[in-house]
Design a protein around this motif. Structure first.
Motif, short mmCIF file in Angstrom:
data_model
loop_
_atom_site.label_atom_id
_atom_site.label_comp_id
_atom_site.label_asym_id
_atom_site.label_seq_id
_atom_site.Cartn_x
_atom_site.Cartn_y
_atom_site.Cartn_z
N ALA A 458 0.81 -1.22 0.00
CA ALA A 458 0.00 0.00 0.00
C ALA A 458 0.84 1.27 0.00
O ALA A 458 0.30 2.38 -0.12
CB ALA A 458 -0.92 0.00 1.22
N ALA A 459 2.16 1.11 0.13
CA ALA A 459 3.03 2.28 0.27
C ALA A 459 3.33 2.96 -1.05
O ALA A 459 3.84 4.09 -1.07
CB ALA A 459 4.33 1.88 0.96
N GLY A 460 3.05 2.27 -2.17
CA GLY A 460 3.19 2.91 -3.46
C GLY A 460 4.58 2.89 -4.07
O GLY A 460 4.84 3.61 -5.04
N MET A 466 11.69 -1.44 -5.07
CA MET A 466 11.69 -2.51 -4.07
C MET A 466 12.73 -3.57 -4.40
O MET A 466 13.48 -4.01 -3.51
CB MET A 466 10.30 -3.14 -3.98
CG MET A 466 9.25 -2.20 -3.38
SD MET A 466 7.65 -3.02 -3.08
CE MET A 466 7.03 -3.22 -4.76
N VAL A 467 12.81 -3.97 -5.65
CA VAL A 467 13.74 -5.02 -6.05
C VAL A 467 15.18 -4.53 -5.95
O VAL A 467 16.05 -5.23 -5.42
CB VAL A 467 13.42 -5.51 -7.48
CG1 VAL A 467 14.52 -6.43 -7.99
CG2 VAL A 467 12.08 -6.22 -7.51
N ALA A 468 15.46 -3.33 -6.44
CA ALA A 468 16.82 -2.81 -6.41
C ALA A 468 17.33 -2.63 -4.99
O ALA A 468 18.49 -2.93 -4.69
CB ALA A 468 16.90 -1.49 -7.17
N THR A 469 16.48 -2.16 -4.09
CA THR A 469 16.90 -1.94 -2.71
C THR A 469 17.21 -3.26 -2.02
O THR A 469 18.23 -3.38 -1.31
CB THR A 469 15.82 -1.17 -1.93
OG1 THR A 469 15.57 0.07 -2.59
CG2 THR A 469 16.27 -0.91 -0.50
N VAL A 513 10.27 5.13 3.41
CA VAL A 513 8.96 4.47 3.35
C VAL A 513 8.96 3.19 4.18
O VAL A 513 7.99 2.89 4.90
CB VAL A 513 8.59 4.16 1.89
CG1 VAL A 513 7.30 3.33 1.83
CG2 VAL A 513 8.44 5.45 1.08
N LEU A 514 10.06 2.42 4.10
CA LEU A 514 10.08 1.10 4.72
C LEU A 514 10.36 1.13 6.22
O LEU A 514 9.85 0.30 6.98
CB LEU A 514 11.13 0.22 4.03
CG LEU A 514 10.91 -0.07 2.54
CD1 LEU A 514 12.00 -0.98 2.00
CD2 LEU A 514 9.53 -0.70 2.30
N GLU A 515 11.18 2.06 6.68
CA GLU A 515 11.55 2.09 8.10
C GLU A 515 10.34 2.31 9.03
O GLU A 515 10.24 1.63 10.06
CB GLU A 515 12.63 3.13 8.34
CG GLU A 515 14.00 2.68 7.82
CD GLU A 515 15.09 3.72 8.02
OE1 GLU A 515 14.77 4.93 8.00
OE2 GLU A 515 16.26 3.32 8.20
N PRO A 516 9.42 3.21 8.70
CA PRO A 516 8.24 3.33 9.57
C PRO A 516 7.40 2.06 9.62
O PRO A 516 6.81 1.74 10.66
CB PRO A 516 7.46 4.49 8.93
CG PRO A 516 8.48 5.28 8.18
CD PRO A 516 9.46 4.27 7.67
N ILE A 517 7.33 1.33 8.52
CA ILE A 517 6.58 0.07 8.50
C ILE A 517 7.21 -0.91 9.47
O ILE A 517 6.51 -1.60 10.24
CB ILE A 517 6.53 -0.50 7.07
CG1 ILE A 517 5.73 0.43 6.15
CG2 ILE A 517 5.93 -1.91 7.08
CD1 ILE A 517 5.72 0.00 4.70
N ALA A 518 8.56 -0.98 9.46
CA ALA A 518 9.25 -1.86 10.40
C ALA A 518 8.98 -1.45 11.84
O ALA A 518 8.67 -2.29 12.69
CB ALA A 518 10.75 -1.85 10.11
#
Length: 724
Positions: A458-460, A466-469, A513-518
């Motif tokens: 849902a983060a867009g 996503m794949v490269a990171t 984007v990903l750190e807050p999800i974690a």
């Protein structure tokens, strides 16, 4: 009968040389051919143990106390065929372990003691490793007794550690877990020289500037572990030798204090051997006669054993009690003035200007005879270099501190290439976490993976983001010393967050984007990065018409900046990543060779390398959004279009300015796509083209997706030793 007679006329019935190293290889016939052997070094076909054998399982039944007792007994069990100096093998086994571990280099993690590679060429026949073959042969009865429960790699290092304990040192610990290889690592680059001990000038831009030594090398000459004990290019000059020592040991991940401790502690026991002529010895193991049964440097004249050995050519012990752990090295070095002399074998060595007979070491065979002690140019460097001298004085003022520092440095030397603690086994594994182990806290496994995945979706973020990171986080793994990888999420820490290859601006945006999800779900950021990459693969596969689920194993932890040795991580920075079609600068080495090196360090086969690269091209995961090699009209989808286009004869390739290429339609000469050498090699190299054709076939699209996913998961989990 007559019809079955074959008159050979004296000719050999097989192709002479074809079954030996004299056989002409494809690369010898066509030097420009890309040699893929580095990806096949440790094929399962070379391993005699079979797929059902697990060394980690075998170790569980090892009687460690009994093994140690047998090693302690061996230390004083002098053999007539190879007698022990002073009736003790402590010097011999310390040297076997030292030289097994000492080939490690930080730049690419290759070398070291972790695989038992000292058994094979070229290491088994390096001049600096002379007579380590005798040490391994002395260990054979113990290896034979304990069999599959102990690897050669573990046994050699344990023997050296027990040797120091028998000499009187309180060691820091020991870990089992080194698994043997079964084939020479012939494709490791040890230098360009064509002769042993060639002058070191070719390794440096300027031999007077040690930091100009060619990467990834650490030793100063072909066939040496460290530096030349006689001096730079064999010319004594302790101040210049000190400069080479500092650079060489730094490339082995050692600081100045560790370097002094290892030099002093290494020369506290044992002796150098040069009481004879090297011309009286037979060839090294790989060149020896079949009757020598794998032993090298065997005497062809004279005894060649005991006091008459020739190894380095330098002759003598460093201390008055060479089988005891004491402060004798410092007492000898700083208690005398020294002058240059020649050994009986003709090597430069330093000897005391004057010394009382009572302070001399005894002869190795007759204790009533006293012999002259020696120092190498490397030892004199400890006295001459101001920094090294100050450390020596610190050690002399505090013998306990010296012993502790050496014990830790020895442990680091012999365990540096084993990787994180999760791979270490046994009752003597130290409890302390050391920063050079790249510690990673345990990760959480109890969070709701599906919920985290939904939050990411849902983060867009784009599939490419996503794949490269995830790829950049995981690609640092190198199987040479088990460092790097996605576990720990060090991609968000210095120095990795600022590496050009990681696209810092894009990385910061994605992590934002990903750190807050974690943080909100209890998952580690390391897990979230990998899970996002998996989600990207699933979305790309769905765009290509394949509904798949990429396997995921939670449990990665997040390292902190304090747990990260910034300097030691710098060599892990990728200078090129052919998988993302990126290269930091132009190098002497071709881009496709750098791709092979990266793939080998990551533990990939040629087929896995092929499918991953082609899939990442289709997804659009190139560095900086480059379109080179994106041979598809469906960018963002996991398709085999890269291979289909590459093998399509409707196109031709044309080189253009800047070292890139254009794929042009044969019909109207219009440009369809652009590419790099890394792209083209999958069509030009016969082996890689064979793999490319498999994935270009109309009936193999599902196989392509399945193979890509398997290879992707292998990369993401390469450092998950807890899953083994």
């Amino acid at each position: 009968m007559d019809g079955n007679n074959v008159n050979t006329g004296g000719k050999c019935p097989i192709n002479h040389g074809a079954l030996t190293e004299n056989g002409t290889s494809v690369v010898e016939w066509w030097p420009k051919s890309l040699n893929l052997d580095i990806l096949h070094q440790h094929d399962t076909k070379t391993n005699p143990m079979g797929p059902g054998y697990s060394y980690r399982e075998a170790l569980k039944s090892l009687d460690v106390d009994a093994l140690k007792a047998d090693l302690r007994a061996l230390m004083s069990d002098s053999q007539e065929w190879w007698p022990a100096d002073w009736g003790s093998y402590v010097g011999m086994f310390a040297r076997v372990a030292w030289h097994a571990a000492g080939s490690y280099r930080l730049a690419d993690g290759r070398g070291g003691a972790g695989t038992g590679n000292q058994r094979f060429a070229p290491l088994n026949s390096w001049p600096d490793n002379a007579n380590t073959d005798k040490g391994r042969r002395l260990l054979w009865p113990i290896k034979k007794k304990y069999g599959n429960k102990i690897s050669w790699a573990d046994l050699m290092i344990l023997a050296g550690t027990i040797a120091y304990e028998e000499a009187g040192l309180k060691t820091y610990g020991f870990a089992f877990g080194r698994e043997d290889i079964w084939h020479p690592e012939k494709d490791v680059y040890w230098g360009s020289e064509k002769e042993w001990l060639a002058p070191s000038d070719s390794r440096y831009e300027d031999v007077a500037k040690p930091d100009t030594m060619e990467n990834p090398l650490a030793a100063v000459q072909m066939g040496l572990i460290y530096v030349n004990p006689e001096g730079v290019n064999g010319k004594p000059d302790p101040a210049r030798t000190a400069e080479q020592i500092r650079e060489t040991f730094a490339r082995m991940a050692m600081n100045d204090e560790e370097t002094v401790a290892l030099t002093a502690g290494g020369h506290t026991i044992g002796k150098a051997h040069g009481n004879g002529s090297a011309e009286d010895l037979g060839p090294e193991p790989e060149g020896a006669e079949i009757t020598d049964q794998g032993l090298g440097w065997m005497p062809r004249k004279g005894r060649g054993i005991g006091r008459d050995q020739v190894v380095s050519g330098i002759e003598g012990a460093w201390t008055a009690n060479p089988t005891k752990w004491d402060m004798g090295y410092f007492e000898m070095l700083f208690g005398h003035e020294w002058e240059l002399k020649k050994s009986p074998a003709g090597a430069w060595q330093w000897q005391p200007v004057s010394i009382d007979e009572k302070d001399m070491p005894a002869d190795v065979e007759d204790p009533s005879i006293r012999t002259v002690p020696i120092m190498t140019d490397a030892d004199m460097a400890m006295k001459v270099d101001p920094t090294y001298r100050a450390i020596c004085e610190k050690f002399m003022a505090d013998p306990d501190y010296f012993s502790e520092t050496f014990a830790k440095a020895w442990f680091k030397l012999t365990h540096r290439d084993m990787g994180p603690k999760a791979r270490w086994i046994g009752p003597d594994v130290p409890q302390e976490d050391l920063i050079w182990q790249d510690p990673v806290p345990a990760g959480n496994t109890s969070y709701d993976v599906a919920s985290v995945k939904a939050r990411i979706a849902a983060a867009g973020l784009s599939v490419a983001d996503m794949v490269a990171t995830a790829w950049d986080s995981a690609r640092t793994f190198r199987g040479s010393d088990m460092r790097g990888g996605a576990n720990g999420a060090r991609i968000r820490l210095a120095p990795q967050k600022d590496w050009e290859g990681n696209e810092p601006a894009r990385l910061a945006r994605v992590l934002g984007v990903l750190e807050p999800i974690a943080a909100e779900t209890g998952a580690s950021i390391a897990d979230v990065i990998v899970l996002a990459g998996n989600l990207g693969i699933e979305q790309a596969a769905k765009a290509a018409g394949h509904d798949i689920s990429v396997p995921f194993a939670p449990g990665r932890g997040d390292a902190t900046q304090e747990q990260t040795d910034v300097d030691s991580f710098a060599p892990l920075e990728p200078l090129a990543d052919g998988f993302r079609n990126w290269q930091k600068a132009e190098y002497v080495v071709a881009p496709e060779e750098m791709l092979l090196d990266r793939a080998q360090l990551m533990g990939l086969t040629a087929a896995e390398m092929t499918v991953l690269l082609g899939g990442l091209r289709g997804i659009g995961a190139n560095h900086g959004g480059s379109k080179h090699g994106v041979f598809t009209q469906r960018e963002g989808a996991l398709t085999p279009d890269f291979f289909a286009t590459l093998t399509d004869m409707a196109y031709r390739w044309v080189p253009v300015e800047g070292g890139t290429y254009e794929l042009r339609n044969r019909a109207d000469d219009s440009v369809a796509y652009t590419a790099t050498r890394v792209d083209l090699v999958f069509g030009s190299n016969s082996i890689l083209r064979a793999y490319a054709e498999v994935y270009a076939q109309d009936d193999n699209e599902a196989k392509f997706v399945a193979d890509f996913v398997n290879a992707w998961v292998k990369v993401m989990n390469a450092d998950r030793f807890d899953l083994a």
